[in-house]
Design a protein around this motif. Sequence first.
Motif, mmCIF file in Angstrom:
data_model
loop_
_atom_site.group_PDB
_atom_site.id
_atom_site.type_symbol
_atom_site.label_atom_id
_atom_site.label_comp_id
_atom_site.label_asym_id
_atom_site.label_seq_id
_atom_site.Cartn_x
_atom_site.Cartn_y
_atom_site.Cartn_z
ATOM 1 N N HIS A 158 2.988 0.515 0.925
ATOM 2 C CA HIS A 158 3.929 -0.531 0.521
ATOM 3 C C HIS A 158 3.271 -1.383 -0.564
ATOM 4 C CE1 HIS A 158 6.142 0.387 4.346
ATOM 5 N NE2 HIS A 158 7.171 0.055 3.596
ATOM 6 N N ARG A 160 8.593 -0.675 -5.397
ATOM 7 C CA ARG A 160 9.810 -0.574 -4.587
ATOM 8 C C ARG A 160 11.056 -0.946 -5.391
ATOM 9 N NH1 ARG A 160 13.103 -4.110 -1.821
ATOM 10 N NH2 ARG A 160 14.010 -3.313 0.129
ATOM 11 N N SER A 220 12.233 5.238 -6.707
ATOM 12 C CA SER A 220 13.213 4.379 -6.044
ATOM 13 C C SER A 220 14.671 4.806 -6.238
ATOM 14 C CB SER A 220 13.011 2.927 -6.479
ATOM 15 O OG SER A 220 11.776 2.448 -6.022
ATOM 16 N N ASP A 268 9.091 2.352 2.442
ATOM 17 C CA ASP A 268 9.345 2.516 1.006
ATOM 18 C C ASP A 268 8.603 3.706 0.403
ATOM 19 O OD1 ASP A 268 11.056 0.327 0.790
ATOM 20 O OD2 ASP A 268 9.401 -1.073 0.486
#
Length: 364
Positions: free
Chosen positions: A115, A141, A261, A274
């Motif tokens: 992350h 992210r 993403s 993520d």
Amino acid sequence: MRAAADSVRAQIIAILHAWGMPGDLATETAEVMVETDLAGVDSHGIGMLPSYEKMRRDGQVRLDARPHVVRETGAVALVDGGAGLGHPAAAFAMRLAIAKAKLNGVGAVAVRNSHHFGAAGWYAKLATAEGCVGLVTSGTRTMAMVPTRGAMPVLGTNPIAFAAPAGRHPPVSLDMATTTAAANKVRAHALRGKPIPPGWVLDGAGRPVTEGAAAVAQVFESPEGGLSPLGGIAEMASHKGYGLALMAHVLGATLSGGSFSPIRVRTQGPSDPDNIGHFMLALDPAAFRPAGEFEHDLDAAIEVLHATPPADPALPVLVPGEPEVAEREARLADGIPVPPKLVQDIRDIAGRAGAPFLLAPASA
């Protein structure tokens, strides 16, 4: 409040520990965050705790996760972050890259299933502490960057950081988003009531957005517009920034199997991690040249740059990394500025976590 650095560190550790993060991981994460605040990068320090609280509440992040090697050969390795916060995974990966560089001259370690990891520059400078050159890239992210000729965000801020050890001088260090400004820097400006400089944030028609709340909404909520690529809105300049962002994504995410993403969000549920990817490269100068020669020559280059006649005598020529060194000294003495809203946010987060509120003025 201008908070004492030790109180900021203690506050972060207390909250992370109350959230269930083991002590050693919480201490390392807090160190990255505090050093980031001390360097003046207010977007990636204690101000990230509200975002981390939301990730925890949504079940996205495993705060007890320990990074581990899943693939390794010679000078390279792949690390799995276990869906934890990125700070422990990135630090583990860079230390592994440094160890490999000491054996092989070069060490390259990719990270998947991570992350947000804070400021990329901290990990690059980790290499210089061991006499190595460090290079760091990462996926992100948030879809925030509007590609050249585009009308909606696709890429993230995809940072690049570089640091090299000198001898008589502090390391040369660069830490940059591949957007004109980092997404969280926009949020930090708005939090402090500062206008957003023209060209940082664009609406869907390519027009600058300068009011703080509107800019934050444009970056974090709107399906159109977002951050301009590094270089601003001029097409030739922005195309280069766009290319740098793509390069950072390829190394920081595609290489490790980290997510892209726009593809991830098609199927990602609220509690799904993520899967951010990072990339750490360490080079040992002693593998290329006799010991000390690299640092000697870098010192000489720094001194030539320092001796360059300044356009404004009041503003001497600096080397990348020097403004952060000066800011760190000032903030160690005077405290880390924490705006009133963030102080209240931290107080509320600590209360919800069952952790003490520990922020204290530097003068106390």
